[in-house]
Design an enzyme around this catalytic site. Sequence first.
Site, mmCIF file in Angstrom:
data_model
loop_
_atom_site.group_PDB
_atom_site.id
_atom_site.type_symbol
_atom_site.label_atom_id
_atom_site.label_comp_id
_atom_site.label_asym_id
_atom_site.label_seq_id
_atom_site.Cartn_x
_atom_site.Cartn_y
_atom_site.Cartn_z
ATOM 1 N N ASP A 253 9.731 -7.043 -1.334
ATOM 2 C CA ASP A 253 9.683 -6.744 -2.769
ATOM 3 C C ASP A 253 11.083 -6.428 -3.292
ATOM 4 O O ASP A 253 11.277 -6.213 -4.491
ATOM 5 C CB ASP A 253 8.688 -5.630 -3.089
ATOM 6 C CG ASP A 253 8.947 -4.338 -2.340
ATOM 7 O OD1 ASP A 253 9.952 -4.249 -1.610
ATOM 8 O OD2 ASP A 253 8.124 -3.405 -2.465
ATOM 9 N N ASP B 193 5.861 -8.017 2.119
ATOM 10 C CA ASP B 193 5.691 -6.679 1.544
ATOM 11 C C ASP B 193 4.449 -6.632 0.664
ATOM 12 O O ASP B 193 4.178 -7.566 -0.096
ATOM 13 C CB ASP B 193 6.904 -6.307 0.683
ATOM 14 C CG ASP B 193 7.994 -5.618 1.477
ATOM 15 O OD1 ASP B 193 7.704 -5.081 2.557
ATOM 16 O OD2 ASP B 193 9.139 -5.613 0.995
ATOM 17 N N LYS C 284 3.561 -5.596 5.264
ATOM 18 C CA LYS C 284 4.331 -4.365 5.450
ATOM 19 C C LYS C 284 3.968 -3.366 4.359
ATOM 20 O O LYS C 284 3.928 -3.724 3.185
ATOM 21 C CB LYS C 284 5.837 -4.637 5.445
ATOM 22 C CG LYS C 284 6.686 -3.377 5.638
ATOM 23 C CD LYS C 284 8.119 -3.704 5.977
ATOM 24 C CE LYS C 284 8.909 -4.241 4.799
ATOM 25 N NZ LYS C 284 9.070 -3.210 3.727
ATOM 26 N N GLU D 178 4.671 0.775 2.945
ATOM 27 C CA GLU D 178 5.564 1.925 2.964
ATOM 28 C C GLU D 178 4.757 3.219 2.893
ATOM 29 O O GLU D 178 3.843 3.339 2.062
ATOM 30 C CB GLU D 178 6.531 1.871 1.781
ATOM 31 C CG GLU D 178 7.432 0.645 1.761
ATOM 32 C CD GLU D 178 8.379 0.642 0.576
ATOM 33 O OE1 GLU D 178 8.492 1.699 -0.087
ATOM 34 O OE2 GLU D 178 8.985 -0.402 0.307
ATOM 35 N N GLU E 293 14.243 2.444 7.797
ATOM 36 C CA GLU E 293 15.332 2.177 6.861
ATOM 37 C C GLU E 293 16.121 3.441 6.581
ATOM 38 O O GLU E 293 15.555 4.484 6.249
ATOM 39 C CB GLU E 293 14.790 1.610 5.545
ATOM 40 C CG GLU E 293 15.878 1.286 4.524
ATOM 41 C CD GLU E 293 15.391 0.511 3.324
ATOM 42 O OE1 GLU E 293 16.211 0.249 2.427
ATOM 43 O OE2 GLU E 293 14.194 0.155 3.296
#
Length: 264
Positions: free
Chosen positions: A44, A83, A111, A113, A180
Amino acid sequence: MAVTINTLREFKQKGEAFAALTSYDATFSQAVSEAGVHVILIGDSLGMVLQGHDSTLPVTMDQMVYHVSCVAKGNRGSLIMADMPFMSYGTVESALENAAELMRAGAHMVKLEGTDWMKETITALTERAVPVCAHLGLTPQFVNKFGGYKVQGRDEKAAEMMIEHACELEAAGADVILLECVPAPLAARIAQAVRAPVIGIGAGPDTDGQILVLHDMLGITSGRKPRFVKNFLAETDSIQDALQAYVKAVGERTFPAEEHTFKA
């Protein structure tokens, strides 16, 4: 042969590093995969590098599905990770529906978050044949909660919590962990604590794989260049040479170097 989750697991077991890059279209995905990049992420991040936004938050599911389908057409054997954009997995039901769209478009893995609140969602996805990468550390969709793009896990309490979250998400079914902007020593601890392959970006040299945004590693970063970025095109004569140089540097663990990492 096509790269699969088992390929990444074998890299980890052998102590060999694998390379990942973002891509958003058919032309670059073909170039990236033919250069030997093992994982292509349709990130993204396209909201920033393609659309010009100051965050990833405006990116929609329709846009992600479109770019995944473009990348899938150009791919030549890399594992495709997609994402799930902001608020597309706020509930288990929405996560299942939206992940199915991305998989139908050509993704091999999605993926997400977040931390331990994702456990139920990850389990639901993996039980329904959707491989999952859990993204920890600096999670860009949380930029407004973090108050900016900041290194995560600097103090011992935060570090221990991140290790715990990585283990919990792996137990919930996560096939891959992405870290990250975390201190290199913490990333190394997490890579040792979980069996799942760990991909790093700004997380030091001791993760199982490395990833960069394609535009960053080609030296066309918009705005301030992040510490963890290296311009591989500056040292080569063509984009294809730069892509191959990146794969080689990751495999030989010469990238990231000390100047690309964060300390605790």
